[in-house]
Design a protein around this motif. Structure first.
Motif, mmCIF file in Angstrom:
data_model
loop_
_atom_site.group_PDB
_atom_site.id
_atom_site.type_symbol
_atom_site.label_atom_id
_atom_site.label_comp_id
_atom_site.label_asym_id
_atom_site.label_seq_id
_atom_site.Cartn_x
_atom_site.Cartn_y
_atom_site.Cartn_z
ATOM 1 N N GLY A 12 -15.912 -67.217 -19.583
ATOM 2 C CA GLY A 12 -17.156 -67.656 -20.197
ATOM 3 C C GLY A 12 -18.259 -66.619 -20.107
ATOM 4 N N ASP A 13 -19.434 -67.047 -19.615
ATOM 5 C CA ASP A 13 -20.611 -66.174 -19.528
ATOM 6 C C ASP A 13 -20.431 -65.013 -18.562
ATOM 7 N N PRO A 69 -18.365 -72.926 -13.448
ATOM 8 C CA PRO A 69 -19.804 -72.800 -13.665
ATOM 9 C C PRO A 69 -20.175 -71.761 -14.717
ATOM 10 N N HIS A 70 -19.232 -70.907 -15.090
ATOM 11 C CA HIS A 70 -19.489 -69.867 -16.081
ATOM 12 C C HIS A 70 -19.355 -70.381 -17.508
ATOM 13 N N GLY A 71 -18.989 -71.664 -17.660
ATOM 14 C CA GLY A 71 -18.834 -72.222 -18.999
ATOM 15 C C GLY A 71 -17.499 -71.913 -19.630
ATOM 16 N N GLY A 72 -16.604 -71.306 -18.875
ATOM 17 C CA GLY A 72 -15.272 -70.999 -19.394
ATOM 18 C C GLY A 72 -14.255 -71.974 -18.835
ATOM 19 N N TRP A 95 -17.254 -71.607 -7.717
ATOM 20 C CA TRP A 95 -16.054 -71.220 -8.453
ATOM 21 C C TRP A 95 -14.953 -70.738 -7.513
#
Length: 198
Positions: free
Chosen positions: A88-89, A117-120, A109
């Motif tokens: 993700g981010d 938490p990174h959106g991935g 994570w």
């Protein structure tokens, strides 16, 4: 043949791996990684050597995996299930950067496999995807070589041996490592031993 023989080959070094960055699918091998993969291919006495002659050769869609397969003289089919985790981010950023900017998110994570938490993608979701693929291969009754990211191989080992997911942190897979699994019946077996010439 009564069993499935699966060789999981970790792709060679990338700049992201060397710099402890969250890599992306377009990250190719760095020069050292390319040379190491070519050297491994040269160590194969019959140009097949310890990777053997397989009925199926698969690769993650990542550039580093396909470039490793190419350097080893393999002709893989792309297998989406072997793709690396989606960060993700955080893609392209170093663990050090994230530790400074988002220490709590990084801790979450690293300590909670279900967290993303990174959106991935979470490590749990990665294990589920790779595990489903692995379960399908067990009944294939053929020899398979698959080239993938070290993290993919780590979660594959955890799934194959039916270990708690958190133990993936204790499984180290170096670039160009070869992990051998044998599928018999409803179980996978981890095979350790010297390279074999097929």
């Amino acid at each position: 043949m009564t069993a499935t023989s699966l060789r999981l080959v970790a792709h060679a070094h990338t700049t992201a791996l060397r710099q402890a960055r969250f890599g992306g699918p377009d990250d190719g091998l760095d020069e050292g990684g390319r040379r190491a993969a070519l050297a491994l291919a040269q160590d194969r006495p019959d140009r097949r050597g310890h990777l053997g002659v397989d009925r199926a050769c698969l690769s993650s869609p990542a550039a580093a995996a396909t470039q490793t397969a190419d350097a080893l003289g393999l002709l893989p089919t792309i297998e989406a299930a072997l793709a690396d985790c989606d960060y993700g981010d955080w893609t392209g950023r170093s663990i050090e950067e994230i530790a400074v900017e988002q220490p709590q998110a990084l801790h979450e994570w690293m300590s909670e496999p279900e967290s993303a938490p990174h959106g991935g993608q979470s490590v749990a979701a990665l294990r589920d995807r790779v595990g489903r693929w692995l379960d399908r291969q067990r009944g294939a009754h053929q020899r398979i070589t698959a080239v993938a990211h070290p993290l993919v191989i780590r979660v594959a080992v955890v799934h194959a041996l039916d270990l708690p997911l958190a133990t993936y942190r204790q499984v180290d897979v170096e670039p160009l490592a070869i992990v051998r699994l044998t599928g018999r019946g409803s179980r996978w077996h981890l095979r350790l031993g010297p390279p074999r010439v097929a």
